[in-house]
Design an enzyme around this catalytic site. Sequence first.
Site: not given
Ligand code: NAD
Length: 476
Positions: A245, A279
């Site tokens: 997501e 999001c």
């Molecule tokens: P992010 O992608 O920076 O991080 C998400 C998670 O991934 C964190 O736990 C992070 O530590 C982890 N991560 C980072 N690098 C990684 C790697 N190399 N391998 C595995 N895991 C890794 O996102 P964010 O800044 O925490 O959240 C904001 C984003 O989330 C926005 O783009 C938002 O739209 C999205 N979001 C989507 C939904 C949905 O349901 N579509 C809901 C909420 C947020």
Amino acid sequence: MKPLFIGGERVTTSSAVENVNPSDISDVIDTYAQAGVAETQTAIQAARAAFEGWAFSTPQERHDVLKTTGDEIIARKDELGTLLSREEGKILSEGIAEVTRAGQIFHFFAGEALRQTGEIVASVRPGIGVEITREPIGVVGVITPWNFPVAIPAWKIAPALCFGNTVVFKPAELVPGSAWELTDILHRAGLPEGVLNLVMGPGSVVGQTMLDDPRIDAITFTGSQATGARVAQACVTHMRKMQLEMGGKNPLVVLDDADLDVAIEAALNGAFYSTGQRCTASSRLIVTQEIHGRFVDGLSQRMRGLKVGHALAADTQIGPVVDATQLAQDLEYIDIACRQGGSLRGGNSSMTHETQGFFLEPALITETVPEMRINTEEVFGPIASVIRVRDYEEALHVANDSTYGLSAGICTTNLKYASDFKRKAEAGMVMVNLPTAGVDYHVPFGGRKASSYGPREQGSHAREFFTTVKTAYTAP
Ligand code: NAD
């Protein structure tokens, strides 16, 4: 220091990070242990070892753990909501509502644990019996973002456990507090050791170790599109199931025939509540020409009345942005939008209110066109743009002209347009006379295009991802 949870043990580490309140950077909530590669691998091993026992646990056992967890979350909603608002920055009423929703999700999946059924199908061959059943997938890696620190972990962990999977849970770096409390509650609710393991730490270390480890059978991820793409590549390499997501650039269409108050309320809520850090936020307001002036004036007036401030202050309506990096990104996008020809209302930023935090007034950028970066890239802050269009047909075209497809809304009093939009909007969720954000917990959640990949989350549809199908044939 708040420890990791590995194999039922509370594990402290040599390194720990501070959890800082974005409403008041002098307020350190606590320090949290940080897993490295070794701790993450131990957690994966613990989840593997616990899998067989949990996979064959009874529906009653799973129900009881999930029900007890939901009960405690709801009983402590004010305290946990306060913690959530303190670490993430959404206002207290939103923090409490999110915690309540997490409790309701656990109750929903407690019920689902008792409703696990299969099918008996007539064979095309004489005398043969065919049974179709669902089984757990195995060890599920749960990787979550910071913007819903308890609801998103809840809507991944509750179904994972409900269907007999074990979990390695890696929360976002910025919000370890809610993740820690949730894990603690689940353990005290009677979850056997190793069934849920909490590994806090950087995505590049903990998350990456999870992606690289073949002992993880499935990954459910919510976060940015860029990280989602990395997760997808790793899952393909390991031939493992994935559910992603990601971001959104959600359109809210306002037609000439809309009820103006309804449209303004939907835009105000959808674009700016929760500081726009959803999001599903209504970040593109697509407005037909007759109502455009009244809509922009009315929305601007309501925006000016919004009180920005400390998330826990009783009169605050918009809390701070989550951290300095996100604030810098928000301001950069405002700047880019203005340089590309947009006209800005609001959007002032100040570190100083009564406390020092990452405060940003809601920003509305008018006179934009679809090609501008403010209309093509996710910003993730209290910022919305307005695109003026001729008529419904152009509005629909602009709404769908996006790489994202999470949520789409329309404000209209015309049933013909509402029905057509529900049918033709290229999004996983469609809202009529409602903000694009704000969904029920018992129905499918997810999107299309670059917003989502894999089966839907939440409600009974969650079963698609968290189980695998078996077809058994029996000869007499
Ligand atoms: P992010 O992608 O920076 O991080 C998400 C998670 O991934 C964190 O736990 C992070 O530590 C982890 N991560 C980072 N690098 C990684 C790697 N190399 N391998 C595995 N895991 C890794 O996102 P964010 O800044 O925490 O959240 C904001 C984003 O989330 C926005 O783009 C938002 O739209 C999205 N979001 C989507 C939904 C949905 O349901 N579509 C809901 C909420 C947020």
